[in-house]
Design an enzyme around this catalytic site. Structure first.
Site, PDB file in Angstrom:
ATOM      1  N   GLY A   1       0.776  -1.243   0.000  1.00  0.00           N
ATOM      2  CA  GLY A   1       0.000   0.000   0.000  1.00  0.00           C
ATOM      3  C   GLY A   1       0.801   1.282   0.000  1.00  0.00           C
TER       4      GLY A   1
ATOM      5  N   GLU B   1       4.669  -6.115   1.528  1.00  0.00           N
ATOM      6  CA  GLU B   1       4.177  -6.523   0.205  1.00  0.00           C
ATOM      7  C   GLU B   1       3.955  -5.358  -0.755  1.00  0.00           C
ATOM      8  OE1 GLU B   1       0.499  -8.386   1.267  1.00  0.00           O
ATOM      9  OE2 GLU B   1       1.454 -10.253   1.845  1.00  0.00           O
TER      10      GLU B   1
ATOM     11  N   GLY C   1       3.619  -3.332  -4.149  1.00  0.00           N
ATOM     12  CA  GLY C   1       3.406  -3.579  -5.581  1.00  0.00           C
ATOM     13  C   GLY C   1       3.649  -2.292  -6.334  1.00  0.00           C
ATOM     14  N   ARG C   2       2.705  -1.354  -6.136  1.00  0.00           N
ATOM     15  CA  ARG C   2       2.757  -0.062  -6.824  1.00  0.00           C
ATOM     16  C   ARG C   2       4.108   0.633  -6.671  1.00  0.00           C
ATOM     17  NH1 ARG C   2      -1.919   2.812  -7.314  1.00  0.00           N
ATOM     18  NH2 ARG C   2      -2.737   1.593  -5.589  1.00  0.00           N
TER      19      ARG C   2
ATOM     20  N   ARG D   1      -7.500   3.593 -14.703  1.00  0.00           N
ATOM     21  CA  ARG D   1      -7.447   4.167 -13.353  1.00  0.00           C
ATOM     22  C   ARG D   1      -8.143   5.529 -13.241  1.00  0.00           C
ATOM     23  NH1 ARG D   1      -3.559   5.222 -10.692  1.00  0.00           N
ATOM     24  NH2 ARG D   1      -4.261   4.336  -8.731  1.00  0.00           N
TER      25      ARG D   1
ATOM     26  N   TYR E   1     -11.025   5.226 -10.607  1.00  0.00           N
ATOM     27  CA  TYR E   1     -10.712   5.772  -9.270  1.00  0.00           C
ATOM     28  C   TYR E   1     -10.553   7.301  -9.269  1.00  0.00           C
ATOM     29  CZ  TYR E   1      -8.745   0.984  -9.015  1.00  0.00           C
ATOM     30  OH  TYR E   1      -8.530  -0.372  -9.099  1.00  0.00           O
TER      31      TYR E   1
ATOM     32  N   CYS F   1     -14.786   4.498 -27.039  1.00  0.00           N
ATOM     33  CA  CYS F   1     -16.107   5.037 -27.275  1.00  0.00           C
ATOM     34  C   CYS F   1     -16.869   5.204 -25.961  1.00  0.00           C
ATOM     35  CB  CYS F   1     -16.846   4.108 -28.234  1.00  0.00           C
ATOM     36  SG  CYS F   1     -18.101   4.995 -29.129  1.00  0.00           S
ATOM     37  N   GLU F   2     -16.377   6.091 -25.127  1.00  0.00           N
ATOM     38  CA  GLU F   2     -16.954   6.387 -23.798  1.00  0.00           C
ATOM     39  C   GLU F   2     -16.628   7.838 -23.482  1.00  0.00           C
ATOM     40  OE1 GLU F   2     -18.137   4.334 -21.055  1.00  0.00           O
ATOM     41  OE2 GLU F   2     -18.114   2.535 -22.311  1.00  0.00           O
TER      42      GLU F   2
ATOM     43  N   TYR G   1      -0.497  -1.105 -12.249  1.00  0.00           N
ATOM     44  CA  TYR G   1      -1.945  -1.285 -12.395  1.00  0.00           C
ATOM     45  C   TYR G   1      -2.543  -0.680 -13.665  1.00  0.00           C
ATOM     46  CZ  TYR G   1      -1.572  -2.720  -7.518  1.00  0.00           C
ATOM     47  OH  TYR G   1      -1.216  -3.356  -6.358  1.00  0.00           O
TER      48      TYR G   1
HETATM   49  N1  LLP Z   1      -0.893  -7.119  -0.605  1.00  0.00           N
HETATM   50  C1  LLP Z   1      -2.191  -7.363  -0.783  1.00  0.00           C
HETATM   51  C2  LLP Z   1      -2.832  -8.399   0.009  1.00  0.00           C
HETATM   52  C3  LLP Z   1      -2.918  -6.614  -1.720  1.00  0.00           C
HETATM   53  O1  LLP Z   1      -4.215  -6.848  -1.879  1.00  0.00           O
HETATM   54  C4  LLP Z   1      -2.263  -5.629  -2.482  1.00  0.00           C
HETATM   55  C5  LLP Z   1      -2.978  -4.842  -3.478  1.00  0.00           C
HETATM   56  C6  LLP Z   1      -0.882  -5.426  -2.276  1.00  0.00           C
HETATM   57  C7  LLP Z   1      -0.233  -6.182  -1.315  1.00  0.00           C
HETATM   58  C8  LLP Z   1      -0.081  -4.415  -3.044  1.00  0.00           C
HETATM   59  O2  LLP Z   1      -0.528  -3.141  -2.810  1.00  0.00           O
HETATM   60  P1  LLP Z   1       0.316  -1.898  -3.399  1.00  0.00           P
HETATM   61  O3  LLP Z   1       1.643  -1.881  -2.679  1.00  0.00           O
HETATM   62  O4  LLP Z   1       0.480  -2.126  -4.842  1.00  0.00           O
HETATM   63  O5  LLP Z   1      -0.489  -0.713  -3.113  1.00  0.00           O
HETATM   64  N2  LLP Z   1      -5.960  -1.461  -8.857  1.00  0.00           N
HETATM   65  C9  LLP Z   1      -5.711  -0.533  -7.782  1.00  0.00           C
HETATM   66  C10 LLP Z   1      -4.870  -1.133  -6.706  1.00  0.00           C
HETATM   67  C11 LLP Z   1      -5.435  -2.426  -6.158  1.00  0.00           C
HETATM   68  C12 LLP Z   1      -4.519  -3.036  -5.128  1.00  0.00           C
HETATM   69  C13 LLP Z   1      -5.001  -4.377  -4.760  1.00  0.00           C
HETATM   70  N3  LLP Z   1      -4.226  -5.006  -3.761  1.00  0.00           N
HETATM   71  C14 LLP Z   1      -5.073   0.721  -8.353  1.00  0.00           C
HETATM   72  O6  LLP Z   1      -4.892   0.807  -9.569  1.00  0.00           O
HETATM   73  O7  LLP Z   1      -4.791   1.664  -7.617  1.00  0.00           O
END
Ligand code: LLP
Length: 475
Positions: free
Chosen positions: A289, A331, A333-334, A371, A375, A402-403, A431
């Protein structure tokens, strides 16, 4: 020309550019540019710069040149930024809490080339579907370093995961406790698992990306008593080895306090579970997150600040509640891939509605980046041909789908642009590609990676009409 830590101004033709080092004190590579008053360095890849033609370059490679070779729209990833972010996480978290593993959340962007970099940097990964698992296995990612998340894994997915010897499975429902125990038993294995909890903490982010609140499909709620029942149930399954507890509050989180609050709450719960049910929390994860800078005016805390807060909260909560310090998994990701990716589009039609708005249409849009529509996510937009160009007015960057909602950025300030110009959206590495669709049967863009040696490698080819036709059935 560029002096680290020193801001200097130089003239290229009519253009006045301020070279400014990245705000991150540890970032030694970022030495990029400013657009009007605000530095672009914080939202661009760390190897971004302005070349001698005044155009945007990544690791010294001219973005226009890359697009001429690989086509438009194009997603360009910077290897150096991905590696740098991996090291930021590993070094900062281990500095404050040595027993930490960093687990890249592949849903943010899964690609064999990226997984190689992630493996090389010593990270673990998580997956949330059999498809993500298959992708990681095809890239030869070490299976013992893979964690399977997800709120509704199927029997088939669990069988595949247990069968290949997956490192961890994070259980998310009562149904899964029984199903996984049965699957592991049938395969003659004991599966190491964690339990995902829902700590009822509002992370103050978009409601669609808030996960640790009470009203969420994810995790066992501590507040309702489900979490305790889950601990009890999981501990009594013969084929499950319960290692610890996990939560993920949501994303992106620009505040540190929600982590602090949730860690305290979950550790209090863990202590109670230790005495009531004999739970030994050897492992603990506060999820991912961590935010990135999408807008220059809204920058996140540094990784060091996240690390210090999380490590201190965990250590003090363990002390307070008499728990042994568990091994911790973070964890992200982003934050690993977000800043590494730049989306580049070509300007097509421009529609001026006097007194209302100017629409600049590009050759991509919600099909490759949902996104903003989903969002209300906001992005910086710059001309790749003239990133420091003086603002001449505002424009709304419309996609080609087309939106009416297919808008990548609303009323952004831009220099004058004309058809054929290239627009770059920084911070597009997470994402966007994974959530891309073939809406309107549009082919999805190609992706390249600029290596640390300045080679440009195609890491996913552009889709073709043949790809689109390949799953259709014509009688
Ligand atoms: N761990 C778990 C259990 C998760 O569900 C997620 C993301 C992460 C780690 C990684 O989170 P990050 O570090 O990437 O924030 N599609 C959305 C984001 C959905 C995230 C879902 N879970 C967007 O484009 O902002």
């Amino acid at each position: 020309m560029v002096v680290f830590g020193v801001s200097l101004t130089l003239q290229v033709g009519e253009l006045k550019m301020d070279y400014i080092t990245c705000r991150e004190p540890r970032c030694r590579q970022a030495k990029t540019l400013a657009m009007n008053d605000l530095p672009l360095a914080d939202v661009l890849p760390i190897s971004a710069s302005l070349n001698s033609d005044g155009r945007l370059a990544i690791q010294g490679r001219d973005v226009r040149g890359i697009v001429e070779e690989f086509g438009s729209p194009l997603y360009i990833y910077d290897e150096a930024t991905i590696r740098w972010m991996c090291r930021e996480f590993v070094e900062n978290f281990r500095q404050f809490y040595p027993e930490t593993d960093i687990e890249y959340s592949t849903k943010a962007f899964s690609n064999p080339a990226v997984l190689k970099v992630i493996e090389d940097e010593g990270l673990h990964i998580d997956v949330v579907t059999g498809g993500e698992l298959a992708f990681a296995l095809a890239a030869d990612f070490p299976v013992e370093k893979i964690n399977f998340h997800g709120n509704n894994k199927t029997r088939q997915e669990l069988m595949e995961a247990v069968d290949v010897g997956i490192g961890r499975i994070t259980i998310d429902s009562f149904h899964e406790i029984e199903l996984l125990n049965e699957v592991a038993g049938a395969l003659g294995k004991t599966q190491a698992v964690n339990l995902r909890l829902s700590p009822s903490i509002d992370p103050h982010t978009h409601r669609l990306t808030s996960t640790g609140i009470l009203d969420s499909k994810f995790g066992f709620s501590i507040e309702t008593g489900d979490a305790e029942k889950a601990v009890d149930a999981a501990l009594s399954q013969p084929n499950l080895d319960v290692k610890g507890l996990h939560f993920h509050l949501g994303s992106p989180l620009f505040e540190l306090e929600p982590y602090d609050e949730a860690i305290e709450y979950v550790c209090a719960f863990a202590a109670r579970m230790k005495y009531v049910h004999g739970l030994d929390m050897q492992e603990f994860s506060p999820g991912g997150g961590m935010a990135i800078g999408y807008l220059r005016s809204k920058l996140p805390p540094s990784i060091e600040e996240y690390a210090e807060t999380i490590a201190n909260s965990l250590r003090s909560a363990c002390r307070k509640y008499g728990l042994d310090e568990p091994r911790m998994t973070i964890e992200p990701g982003r934050s690993i891939v977000g800043r590494a990716g730049v989306a580049v589009y070509t300007v097509g039609g421009i529609k001026r509605i006097p007194g209302v708005r100017t629409y600049v249409s590009v050759d991509g849009g919600m099909g490759d980046n949902i996104r903003p529509a989903l969002y209300e996510a906001e992005y910086e937009v710059m001309s790749a041909d003239d990133p420091c160009g003086e603002f001449k007015g505002t424009a709304t960057i419309a996609g080609k789908f087309c939106e009416s909602g297919d808008v990548l950025a609303k009323d952004v300030k831009l220099p004058d642009v004309k058809p054929g110009d290239l627009l770059a959206l920084p911070a597009s590495g997470a994402y966007c590609v994974p959530m891309a669709s073939n809406y309107n049967l549009q082919t999805r863009p190609a992706i390249v990676m600029v290596t640390e040696q300045s080679d440009v490698r195609l890491i996913r080819r552009r889709e073709t009409y043949a790809d689109l036709l390949s799953t259709a059935i014509y009688e």
